[in-house]
Design a protein around this motif. Structure first.
Motif, short mmCIF file in Angstrom:
data_model
loop_
_atom_site.label_atom_id
_atom_site.label_comp_id
_atom_site.label_asym_id
_atom_site.label_seq_id
_atom_site.Cartn_x
_atom_site.Cartn_y
_atom_site.Cartn_z
N GLU A 145 0.97 -1.28 0.18
CA GLU A 145 -0.50 0.11 0.27
C GLU A 145 0.94 1.12 0.06
N GLN A 146 1.77 1.25 0.67
CA GLN A 146 2.81 2.74 1.35
C GLN A 146 3.73 2.55 -0.49
N ALA A 147 3.81 1.23 -0.90
CA ALA A 147 5.17 1.70 -2.32
C ALA A 147 3.76 1.90 -3.15
N ALA A 148 2.40 2.05 -3.20
CA ALA A 148 1.69 2.60 -4.88
C ALA A 148 1.26 4.07 -4.27
N LYS A 149 1.40 4.20 -2.93
CA LYS A 149 1.37 5.50 -2.63
C LYS A 149 1.99 6.95 -2.88
N ARG A 150 3.11 6.10 -2.45
CA ARG A 150 3.94 7.12 -2.49
C ARG A 150 4.99 7.70 -3.86
N PRO A 151 4.83 7.27 -4.83
CA PRO A 151 4.83 6.14 -5.24
C PRO A 151 6.14 5.56 -5.69
N ASN A 152 6.64 4.31 -4.80
CA ASN A 152 7.96 3.99 -4.96
C ASN A 152 8.28 2.25 -4.82
N ALA A 153 8.60 1.93 -6.08
CA ALA A 153 8.80 0.20 -6.05
C ALA A 153 10.15 -0.25 -4.93
N ALA A 154 10.62 0.41 -4.62
CA ALA A 154 11.45 0.43 -4.13
C ALA A 154 11.79 -0.18 -3.17
N LEU A 155 10.48 0.41 -2.42
CA LEU A 155 9.87 -0.31 -0.76
C LEU A 155 10.31 -2.14 -0.27
N LEU A 156 9.36 -2.00 -1.80
CA LEU A 156 9.10 -3.76 -2.03
C LEU A 156 10.59 -4.03 -1.35
N THR A 157 10.44 -5.42 -0.77
CA THR A 157 11.27 -6.41 -0.33
C THR A 157 11.51 -7.49 -1.47
N THR A 158 12.50 -7.90 -2.45
CA THR A 158 12.54 -8.90 -2.80
C THR A 158 12.22 -10.14 -3.15
N PRO A 159 11.36 -11.08 -1.92
CA PRO A 159 10.13 -11.76 -1.61
C PRO A 159 8.90 -11.49 -3.12
N LEU A 160 8.86 -10.07 -2.13
CA LEU A 160 7.30 -9.51 -2.61
C LEU A 160 7.60 -9.00 -3.52
N ARG A 161 8.69 -8.54 -4.27
CA ARG A 161 8.29 -8.59 -5.77
C ARG A 161 8.60 -10.00 -6.65
N ASP A 162 8.56 -10.53 -5.76
CA ASP A 162 9.27 -11.85 -6.98
C ASP A 162 8.09 -11.77 -6.71
N ASP A 163 6.59 -12.10 -5.78
CA ASP A 163 5.31 -12.91 -5.97
C ASP A 163 4.85 -11.59 -6.87
N ILE A 164 4.83 -10.69 -6.48
CA ILE A 164 4.04 -9.77 -7.95
C ILE A 164 4.70 -10.26 -9.13
N LYS A 165 6.15 -10.51 -9.56
CA LYS A 165 6.49 -10.77 -10.80
C LYS A 165 5.37 -12.08 -10.91
N ALA A 166 5.24 -12.77 -10.80
CA ALA A 166 5.49 -14.03 -10.71
C ALA A 166 3.44 -13.93 -10.87
N LEU A 167 2.70 -13.53 -10.68
CA LEU A 167 1.99 -13.10 -10.41
C LEU A 167 1.29 -11.98 -12.23
N VAL A 168 2.18 -11.49 -12.19
CA VAL A 168 1.45 -10.04 -14.03
C VAL A 168 2.14 -11.79 -14.36
N ALA A 169 2.39 -12.05 -14.40
CA ALA A 169 3.52 -13.18 -15.42
C ALA A 169 2.23 -13.98 -15.41
N ASP A 170 1.92 -14.71 -14.66
CA ASP A 170 0.54 -15.40 -14.58
C ASP A 170 -0.97 -14.91 -15.03
N ALA A 171 -0.77 -13.59 -15.40
CA ALA A 171 -2.41 -12.57 -15.77
C ALA A 171 -1.56 -12.60 -17.26
N VAL A 172 -0.95 -12.14 -17.21
CA VAL A 172 -0.06 -12.00 -18.49
C VAL A 172 -0.74 -13.05 -19.79
#
Length: 93
Positions: free
Chosen positions: A62-89
């Motif tokens: 939520e904070q990464a989206a509000k600021r916006p600053n994707a660099a706030l995301l931790t590596t595990p969380l960033r990896d989960d989001i990438k996998a989710l986006v790849a699945d959605a594509v």
């Protein structure tokens, strides 16, 4: 859960709070917890459960989206989001 796993969760929870620049008071408020309960989790007086980590990750997103600053995301969380986006594509339509 082993003591090592719990300590890793606790360290990750603390790292999330640190990335956000939040005090324990602010993080507790974001998680809808009392300061005493949150502090007990961080210090090891209470167990650090998976739900605590998931809730903290939600605050981080939520904070990464509000600021916006994707660099706030931790590596595990960033990896989960990438996998989710790849699945959605790959989904049809």
């Amino acid at each position: 859960m082993s003591a090592r796993e719990e300590e890793e969760r606790r360290a990750y929870l603390n790292a999330i709070r640190g990335r956000l620049g939040f005090t324990q008071t602010v993080m507790a408020r974001c998680l809808d917890m009392s300061l005493r309960a949150y502090s007990a989790i961080e210090t090891g007086a209470s167990p650090c459960r998976k739900i605590h980590v998931l809730a903290a990750e939600r605050v981080l997103m939520e904070q990464a989206a509000k600021r916006p600053n994707a660099a706030l995301l931790t590596t595990p969380l960033r990896d989960d989001i990438k996998a989710l986006v790849a699945d959605a594509v790959e989904l049809p339509g």
